[in-house]
Design a protein around this motif. Sequence first.
Motif, short mmCIF file in Angstrom:
data_model
loop_
_atom_site.label_atom_id
_atom_site.label_comp_id
_atom_site.label_asym_id
_atom_site.label_seq_id
_atom_site.Cartn_x
_atom_site.Cartn_y
_atom_site.Cartn_z
N ALA A 124 1.11 -1.29 0.21
CA ALA A 124 0.06 0.12 0.40
C ALA A 124 0.44 1.30 -0.41
O ALA A 124 1.07 2.19 -1.28
CB ALA A 124 -0.97 0.24 1.44
N GLY A 125 1.90 1.03 1.45
CA GLY A 125 3.10 2.33 0.65
C GLY A 125 3.51 2.64 -0.81
O GLY A 125 3.67 3.41 -1.57
N SER A 126 3.97 1.30 -0.93
CA SER A 126 4.41 1.34 -2.56
C SER A 126 3.94 2.63 -4.18
O SER A 126 3.55 3.05 -4.37
CB SER A 126 5.42 -0.02 -2.92
N LEU A 127 2.11 1.95 -3.25
CA LEU A 127 1.40 2.38 -4.39
C LEU A 127 1.02 3.63 -3.93
O LEU A 127 0.88 4.56 -5.27
CB LEU A 127 -0.01 1.41 -4.05
N SER A 128 0.99 3.98 -2.76
CA SER A 128 0.88 5.34 -2.53
C SER A 128 2.00 6.61 -3.26
O SER A 128 1.56 7.58 -3.64
CB SER A 128 0.60 5.54 -1.18
N LEU A 129 3.26 5.75 -3.42
CA LEU A 129 4.41 6.40 -3.76
C LEU A 129 4.63 6.95 -5.09
O LEU A 129 4.50 7.76 -5.56
CB LEU A 129 6.10 6.23 -3.31
N GLY A 130 4.62 5.82 -5.49
CA GLY A 130 4.20 5.41 -7.49
C GLY A 130 2.99 6.48 -7.68
O GLY A 130 3.30 6.63 -9.00
N LEU A 131 2.39 6.00 -6.99
CA LEU A 131 0.56 7.28 -7.64
C LEU A 131 0.44 9.02 -7.20
O LEU A 131 0.00 10.02 -7.31
CB LEU A 131 -0.45 6.50 -7.39
N ALA A 132 1.59 9.13 -6.04
CA ALA A 132 1.49 10.44 -5.20
C ALA A 132 2.17 12.02 -6.44
O ALA A 132 2.52 11.45 -7.59
CB ALA A 132 2.52 10.66 -4.60
N GLY A 133 1.08 11.81 -5.92
CA GLY A 133 0.39 13.94 -6.57
C GLY A 133 1.05 15.27 -5.88
O GLY A 133 1.08 15.87 -6.26
N SER A 134 0.92 14.93 -4.96
CA SER A 134 1.44 15.34 -3.77
C SER A 134 2.30 15.35 -2.76
O SER A 134 3.08 14.12 -2.33
CB SER A 134 0.02 16.48 -3.56
N LEU A 135 3.08 16.56 -1.97
CA LEU A 135 3.89 16.07 -0.64
C LEU A 135 3.56 15.22 -0.30
O LEU A 135 3.72 14.08 0.69
CB LEU A 135 4.24 17.62 -0.84
N ALA A 136 1.96 15.65 0.53
CA ALA A 136 1.29 15.12 1.23
C ALA A 136 1.23 12.64 0.91
O ALA A 136 1.32 12.50 2.07
CB ALA A 136 -0.43 15.85 1.73
#
Length: 570
Positions: A113-125
Amino acid sequence: MLPYTKQTKTSAVGCSVEGKIEESWGGGRPSLLLPLCASVSLLGGLTFGYELAVISGALLPLQLDFGLSCSQQELLVGSLLLGALLASLVGGCLIDRYGRKQAILGSNLVLLAGSLSLGLAGSLAWLLLGRSVAGFAISLSSMACCIHVSELAGPRQRGVLVSLYEAGITVGVLLSYALNYALAGAPRGWRHMFGWAAAPALLQSLSLLFLPAGTAGAAARKDLIPLQGGEATKLDPGRPRYAFVDLFRARDNMRGRTVVGLGLVLFQQLTGQPNVLAYASTIFRSVGFRGGSSAVLASVGLGAVKVAATLTAMGLVDRAGRRALLLAGCALMALSVSGLGLVSFAVPLHSGPACLAVPNATRLSGLPGDSSLPRGLAPPLPPTTNQSPGRPVLSTSERTRPPPGAEDPTALSLTPPGGLSPAPEHALLHWTALVCMMVFVSAFSIGFGPVTWLVLSEIYPMEIRGRAFAFCNSFNWATNLFISLSFLDLIGAIGLSWTFLLYGLTAVFGLGFIYFFVPETKGQSLADIDQQFQKRWVIDSSIRQGMYCMCKGPEVSLRFHPGGMPRRSA
């Protein structure tokens, strides 16, 4: 082939220790259990090392894509530390309640889940959320993995299998450097860098599916790893139960075990290994390697040294023993870092820019392992600055702009790339500093790096092993944070040379601690190690009572020692 006869003996503390287990597990599949157990340890360390070091290559493109300031970059790097610290505070309860295997599988899902959040991240948050979640996952997995492997393995193989985690960390760091280099020119390459962290975690989960959930279940199914002495520490209704507060009580010498565990993790950090590595690229430049090539050599070169030293430790940990490696490693660390401090008196070490450098929080040795690897070593933090950490930092362009006429330290030297320039004035001292750095890195990888977490996975009873391991691990992360934040202030107060010498003195104190407090656990089952600590409590108690009786007189001595045997208090 006829199976071996199962022989079981029960120890005084209620642990059944398996002798030779039947080989006929699923048509000869027990031979696969050893490589499966090794793969779980190696892949767990590889995931840990990759996730920690990948930020070193992703930080620059992230700064360009999101316009991150220096403080935002530090926050992004430090968010992993915060997640890992949280996991060390609550992970022990999860490991003891749900089991080691389930904790590892759950942490791999969290990492996904963390890797998915990082790979698709569109903002610093979203980047901060993904890094925090990934830090929580790798910290929880590291604790559960070391404990699980130590409980499945026999006394003769336990050292090698748990040390594989440290080797995996180093390989993961080198792998992240290679992928960072390969993806540096790709559009949005940082998304792929973060995404690849899930690959070793998925492979580890597949390996776990073929391993027993615990040693008790393994014994029941007769599929315990046949490692010539692998043990089944199954819960017995008659076995004592432990609460968290028992870690600080004299019962079963739990207080003594906690002293050993905390002492090892604290001295592992207080010897300053992550901070010393901050000057790796500076030392490489001082011996003639110019420009950006010095940073590459500091990362890859020291990483290769750590891999070689960790493999050496793996071959010696079950032969020479844990104490021998800790003593030898700590002694070499004291000598080498002291030599580095003495050399820096004669040859001042200057640093380069720091804004785009990965802060010291990425060079963690919090975890199994070590883990004090050269994670993101380029360029180092500035030791000569008098700027308070709380004051606003300069922008990237202001911090990295060289003075007029000066060489840009971040520019790659193209003639020749990575080659040697003419020897400096103090060539011998520069090369001495380089040798001291190599010895320091090797000594840590032989001693504190792999052995600390091996000892922690052995010295506690099964019922509280997860919580005890996590408690010591939390001090490891917290101490690393303290050492990192106080580094510049310490240099400003006493200077770089005296800082290195202070680390050398701390290593000397660590040498004394290991000699007087850390027992040898080589070749012993977990039940034997438990009994060894309990006997040490009885001996220490007898000595204290004997000294008391000698002071009070012979009539008190007879009352405290009926029949010539010391009486153990409840």
